[in-house]
Scaffold this motif. Structure first.
Motif, PDB file in Angstrom:
ATOM      1  N   ALA A 192       0.840  -1.201   0.000  1.00 17.10           N
ATOM      2  CA  ALA A 192       0.000   0.000   0.000  1.00 17.10           C
ATOM      3  C   ALA A 192       0.870   1.243   0.000  1.00 17.10           C
ATOM      4  CB  ALA A 192      -0.915  -0.008   1.216  1.00 17.10           C
ATOM      5  N   LYS A 193       1.997   1.165   0.706  1.00 15.86           N
ATOM      6  CA  LYS A 193       2.962   2.248   0.718  1.00 15.86           C
ATOM      7  C   LYS A 193       4.359   1.672   0.573  1.00 15.86           C
ATOM      8  CE  LYS A 193       0.352   5.441   3.660  1.00 15.86           C
ATOM      9  NZ  LYS A 193       0.362   6.203   4.940  1.00 15.86           N
ATOM     10  N   VAL A 194       5.211   2.389  -0.132  1.00 14.41           N
ATOM     11  CA  VAL A 194       6.598   1.971  -0.266  1.00 14.41           C
ATOM     12  C   VAL A 194       7.335   2.418   0.983  1.00 14.41           C
ATOM     13  CG1 VAL A 194       8.688   2.122  -1.647  1.00 14.41           C
ATOM     14  CG2 VAL A 194       6.464   2.137  -2.760  1.00 14.41           C
ATOM     15  N   GLU A 195       7.967   1.498   1.648  1.00 15.10           N
ATOM     16  CA  GLU A 195       8.582   1.754   2.943  1.00 15.10           C
ATOM     17  C   GLU A 195       9.497   2.988   2.912  1.00 15.10           C
ATOM     18  OE1 GLU A 195       8.236   0.742   6.648  1.00 15.10           O
ATOM     19  OE2 GLU A 195       7.879  -0.960   5.357  1.00 15.10           O
ATOM     20  N   TYR A 196       9.395   3.813   3.955  1.00 10.50           N
ATOM     21  CA  TYR A 196      10.248   4.972   4.216  1.00 10.50           C
ATOM     22  C   TYR A 196       9.944   6.197   3.361  1.00 10.50           C
ATOM     23  CZ  TYR A 196      12.799   1.298   6.493  1.00 10.50           C
ATOM     24  OH  TYR A 196      13.123   0.214   7.257  1.00 10.50           O
ATOM     25  N   THR A 197       9.356   6.046   2.200  1.00 12.16           N
ATOM     26  CA  THR A 197       9.097   7.218   1.372  1.00 12.16           C
ATOM     27  C   THR A 197       7.719   7.793   1.648  1.00 12.16           C
ATOM     28  OG1 THR A 197       8.108   6.007  -0.476  1.00 12.16           O
ATOM     29  CG2 THR A 197      10.513   6.204  -0.440  1.00 12.16           C
ATOM     30  N   GLY A 198       6.791   6.931   2.100  1.00 15.03           N
ATOM     31  CA  GLY A 198       5.424   7.376   2.304  1.00 15.03           C
ATOM     32  C   GLY A 198       4.643   7.444   1.013  1.00 15.03           C
ATOM     33  N   ALA A 199       5.306   7.170  -0.114  1.00 16.19           N
ATOM     34  CA  ALA A 199       4.629   7.209  -1.412  1.00 16.19           C
ATOM     35  C   ALA A 199       3.693   6.025  -1.540  1.00 16.19           C
ATOM     36  CB  ALA A 199       5.658   7.182  -2.539  1.00 16.19           C
ATOM     37  N   SER A 200       2.543   6.255  -2.167  1.00 12.99           N
ATOM     38  CA  SER A 200       1.585   5.185  -2.360  1.00 12.99           C
ATOM     39  C   SER A 200       2.140   4.128  -3.296  1.00 12.99           C
ATOM     40  CB  SER A 200       0.284   5.752  -2.941  1.00 12.99           C
ATOM     41  OG  SER A 200      -0.614   4.715  -3.257  1.00 12.99           O
ATOM     42  N   GLY A 201       1.842   2.875  -2.992  1.00 13.96           N
ATOM     43  CA  GLY A 201       2.277   1.782  -3.863  1.00 13.96           C
ATOM     44  C   GLY A 201       1.330   1.571  -5.025  1.00 13.96           C
ATOM     45  N   TYR A 202       0.175   2.259  -4.992  1.00 12.06           N
ATOM     46  CA  TYR A 202      -0.858   2.099  -6.023  1.00 12.06           C
ATOM     47  C   TYR A 202      -1.167   0.617  -6.205  1.00 12.06           C
ATOM     48  CZ  TYR A 202       0.176   6.990  -6.946  1.00 12.06           C
ATOM     49  OH  TYR A 202       0.363   8.346  -6.810  1.00 12.06           O
ATOM     50  N   SER A 203      -1.282   0.168  -7.428  1.00 13.44           N
ATOM     51  CA  SER A 203      -1.513  -1.252  -7.698  1.00 13.44           C
ATOM     52  C   SER A 203      -0.385  -1.814  -8.542  1.00 13.44           C
ATOM     53  CB  SER A 203      -2.860  -1.448  -8.408  1.00 13.44           C
ATOM     54  OG  SER A 203      -3.917  -0.995  -7.597  1.00 13.44           O
ATOM     55  N   TYR A 204       0.771  -1.207  -8.402  1.00 13.55           N
ATOM     56  CA  TYR A 204       1.946  -1.737  -9.083  1.00 13.55           C
ATOM     57  C   TYR A 204       2.443  -2.983  -8.357  1.00 13.55           C
ATOM     58  CZ  TYR A 204       2.456   2.682 -11.675  1.00 13.55           C
ATOM     59  OH  TYR A 204       2.262   3.770 -12.487  1.00 13.55           O
ATOM     60  N   GLN A 205       2.996  -3.896  -9.118  1.00 14.22           N
ATOM     61  CA  GLN A 205       3.676  -5.036  -8.516  1.00 14.22           C
ATOM     62  C   GLN A 205       5.114  -4.604  -8.193  1.00 14.22           C
ATOM     63  OE1 GLN A 205       5.141  -9.102 -10.335  1.00 14.22           O
ATOM     64  NE2 GLN A 205       2.922  -9.227 -10.035  1.00 14.22           N
ATOM     65  N   TYR A 206       5.547  -4.890  -6.989  1.00 15.77           N
ATOM     66  CA  TYR A 206       6.894  -4.555  -6.545  1.00 15.77           C
ATOM     67  C   TYR A 206       7.637  -5.826  -6.153  1.00 15.77           C
ATOM     68  CZ  TYR A 206       6.252   0.538  -6.168  1.00 15.77           C
ATOM     69  OH  TYR A 206       6.056   1.879  -6.430  1.00 15.77           O
ATOM     70  N   ALA A 207       8.972  -5.722  -6.090  1.00 11.69           N
ATOM     71  CA  ALA A 207       9.783  -6.849  -5.626  1.00 11.69           C
ATOM     72  C   ALA A 207      11.053  -6.345  -4.983  1.00 11.69           C
ATOM     73  CB  ALA A 207      10.130  -7.784  -6.782  1.00 11.69           C
ATOM     74  N   THR A 208      11.532  -7.073  -3.992  1.00  9.20           N
ATOM     75  CA  THR A 208      12.844  -6.781  -3.456  1.00  9.20           C
ATOM     76  C   THR A 208      13.893  -7.216  -4.473  1.00  9.20           C
ATOM     77  OG1 THR A 208      13.100  -8.964  -2.449  1.00  9.20           O
ATOM     78  CG2 THR A 208      12.065  -7.258  -1.103  1.00  9.20           C
TER      79      THR A 208
ATOM     80  N   SER B  51       7.952  -5.156   9.722  1.00 11.10           N
ATOM     81  CA  SER B  51       8.136  -3.860  10.361  1.00 11.10           C
ATOM     82  C   SER B  51       9.079  -3.059   9.476  1.00 11.10           C
ATOM     83  CB  SER B  51       8.731  -4.031  11.766  1.00 11.10           C
ATOM     84  OG  SER B  51      10.081  -4.466  11.685  1.00 11.10           O
ATOM     85  N   TYR B  52       9.611  -1.950   9.987  1.00 18.29           N
ATOM     86  CA  TYR B  52      10.466  -1.113   9.150  1.00 18.29           C
ATOM     87  C   TYR B  52      11.752  -1.819   8.750  1.00 18.29           C
ATOM     88  CZ  TYR B  52      13.604  -0.175  13.069  1.00 18.29           C
ATOM     89  OH  TYR B  52      14.509  -0.295  14.091  1.00 18.29           O
ATOM     90  N   ASN B  53      12.139  -2.890   9.485  1.00 21.55           N
ATOM     91  CA  ASN B  53      13.380  -3.572   9.104  1.00 21.55           C
ATOM     92  C   ASN B  53      13.315  -5.092   9.272  1.00 21.55           C
ATOM     93  OD1 ASN B  53      13.401  -3.755  11.860  1.00 21.55           O
ATOM     94  ND2 ASN B  53      15.531  -3.092  12.112  1.00 21.55           N
ATOM     95  N   THR B  54      12.088  -5.638   9.290  1.00 19.60           N
ATOM     96  CA  THR B  54      11.941  -7.091   9.396  1.00 19.60           C
ATOM     97  C   THR B  54      10.858  -7.582   8.447  1.00 19.60           C
ATOM     98  OG1 THR B  54      10.260  -7.009  11.142  1.00 19.60           O
ATOM     99  CG2 THR B  54      12.583  -7.055  11.839  1.00 19.60           C
ATOM    100  N   ALA B  55      10.906  -8.856   8.149  1.00 15.20           N
ATOM    101  CA  ALA B  55       9.861  -9.506   7.361  1.00 15.20           C
ATOM    102  C   ALA B  55       9.592 -10.866   7.981  1.00 15.20           C
ATOM    103  CB  ALA B  55      10.289  -9.662   5.903  1.00 15.20           C
ATOM    104  N   GLY B  56       8.309 -11.195   8.164  1.00 16.84           N
ATOM    105  CA  GLY B  56       7.918 -12.486   8.719  1.00 16.84           C
ATOM    106  C   GLY B  56       7.219 -13.325   7.667  1.00 16.84           C
ATOM    107  N   VAL B  57       7.580 -14.594   7.597  1.00 13.95           N
ATOM    108  CA  VAL B  57       7.117 -15.471   6.518  1.00 13.95           C
ATOM    109  C   VAL B  57       6.559 -16.762   7.083  1.00 13.95           C
ATOM    110  CG1 VAL B  57       7.855 -16.768   4.486  1.00 13.95           C
ATOM    111  CG2 VAL B  57       8.829 -14.522   4.936  1.00 13.95           C
ATOM    112  N   TYR B  58       5.416 -17.202   6.533  1.00  8.47           N
ATOM    113  CA  TYR B  58       4.935 -18.551   6.793  1.00  8.47           C
ATOM    114  C   TYR B  58       5.628 -19.466   5.784  1.00  8.47           C
ATOM    115  CZ  TYR B  58       2.050 -22.691   7.219  1.00  8.47           C
ATOM    116  OH  TYR B  58       1.638 -23.984   7.408  1.00  8.47           O
ATOM    117  N   ALA B  59       6.431 -20.403   6.281  1.00  8.07           N
ATOM    118  CA  ALA B  59       7.184 -21.303   5.408  1.00  8.07           C
ATOM    119  C   ALA B  59       6.339 -22.514   5.034  1.00  8.07           C
ATOM    120  CB  ALA B  59       8.465 -21.760   6.108  1.00  8.07           C
TER     121      ALA B  59
END
Length: 366
Positions: free
Chosen positions: A151-167, A218-226
């Motif tokens: 929904a938001k790109v971390e740290y920038t506050g910019a909306s994520g719109y409906s774009y697909q993003y990836a690390t 969170s701002y510096n973690t990611a939790g995953v169901y394996a």
């Protein structure tokens, strides 16, 4: 370009690439109570299945009554509802709702069961392969990537719109928090991306496979169901598969070479399963005056090995095993294929004769 961390925190891997990254990942909406929720999902294992997270469909004791999936969506505008695919239903762990009610939806107890499978009668699109033991590859140093719709790109506050993003691809290893719930430090993805897939590369063939679903961050973690036995079984049940047991035997007797330098092999081919091993019993009979002369092991279709006997000073005769439970070694790995019994008589004299072996395999099938 990576977005830097703030407040002196460690640099991490954040949503940094915008665009259509993966064709099987899609934008997912659900209607729970009186509100719409947005998140992500991925077509996995079978074209009729979508993997996502439980909390996207559950709020204040209410499960979603409506949901739409938009595969490979990538736009600054929300999708047109008329273009979505409507799954027939979804499956979830009852333990998720129990723990969410008792401990809160953001507890590790809830995240350990935060997984859903949506299903339908027709194809949603191309399905990705998956790692049967997602936890093991998440804890490895293989390259990983998280995809989804923040929904938001971390740290920038910019909306994520409906774009697909990836690390970007990263090699950070996860750590197990509780059950199937794993965490990454210094990996962040942005708000609203629940249900996004985490892929792990298979360098051997240049491809990547699904290892888990993003359920927290969170701002510096990611939790995953394996992905694990439970999620694999849930997917099998969603496909309408049933747990079946079949026994495969080889009774082609063989006098083992005396003091052999290589292993003799007897094989039995298993077939008719659509899932991985959920149960396995092993039986064998080998006649010998001295059991300690023998090296014997069972090898599965996926290459997993369970030692039956190792050469020793044991002077007992014969090697007879009846319905030994070896599921711990083979659970979650391929059921179909060739099962091999490998045998070697390591010492001269005291010839040994193989009589028979069998594997009784339990897995999901048609």
């Amino acid at each position: 370009m990576l977005i830097p961390s703030v407040s002196g925190g460690s640099a991490g891997v954040y949503y940094s690439k915008r665009g259509l990254i993966d064709q099987s990942t899609g934008y997912l909406e659900s209607y729970v109570g009186r509100d719409w929720y947005r998140g992500s999902g991925v077509i996995a294992r079978d074209p009729r299945l979508i993997y996502s997270c439980g909390h996207l469909f559950y709020e204040n004791g209410v499960w979603a009554t409506d949901y739409e999936f938009y595969r490979a969506y990538n736009s600054s505008y929300p999708p047109d509802p008329a273009t979505g695919a409507s799954p027939r239903g979804f499956r979830y762990f009852t333990s998720y709702a129990d723990n969410a009610n008792a401990y809160g939806g953001d507890s590790s107890r809830s995240f350990a069961y935060d997984f859903t499978v949506l299903y339908g009668p027709d194809s949603f699109g191309p399905a990705l392969g998956y790692w049967t033991d997602g936890g093991a590859v998440l804890r490895s140093d293989r390259e990983k990537r998280i995809v989804g719709y923040p929904a938001k790109v971390e740290y920038t506050g910019a909306s994520g719109y409906s774009y697909q993003y990836a690390t970007d691809w990263f090699t950070t290893t996860s750590y197990q928090i509780r059950g199937a719930y794993h965490g990454f430090d210094n990996v962040s993805t942005g708000e609203g991306n629940s249900g996004g897939p985490i892929f792990v590369s298979d360098a051997a063939n240049g491809n990547y496979f699904l290892a888990g679903i993003l359920v927290s961050g969170s701002y510096n973690t990611a939790g995953v169901y394996a992905l694990n036995d439970s999620s694999n079984s849930m997917a099998s049940a969603a496909l309408g598969l049933k747990s079946i047991s079949r026994t495969f035997t080889n009774a082609d007797s063989l006098l083992l070479p005396d003091a052999g330098t290589s292993y003799s092999t007897r094989k039995s081919s298993a077939s008719g399963f659509s899932g991985t091993v959920t149960g396995l019993k092993f039986s064998m009979s080998l006649t010998t005056p001295r059991r300690g002369d023998l090296n014997v092991y069972l090898k599965s279709p996926s290459g997993r090995v369970r030692w039956i006997n190792k050469a020793s000073s044991n002077t007992s005769d014969n090697l007879v095993i009846n319905q030994a439970d070896y599921v711990t070694t083979f659970r979650g790995y391929a059921a179909n294929g060739v099962w091999q019994l490998k045998m070697r008589d390591t010492s001269a004299r005291n010839r040994a004769t193989f009589n028979q072996f069998s594997v009784s395999v339990t897995a999901f099938g048609e």
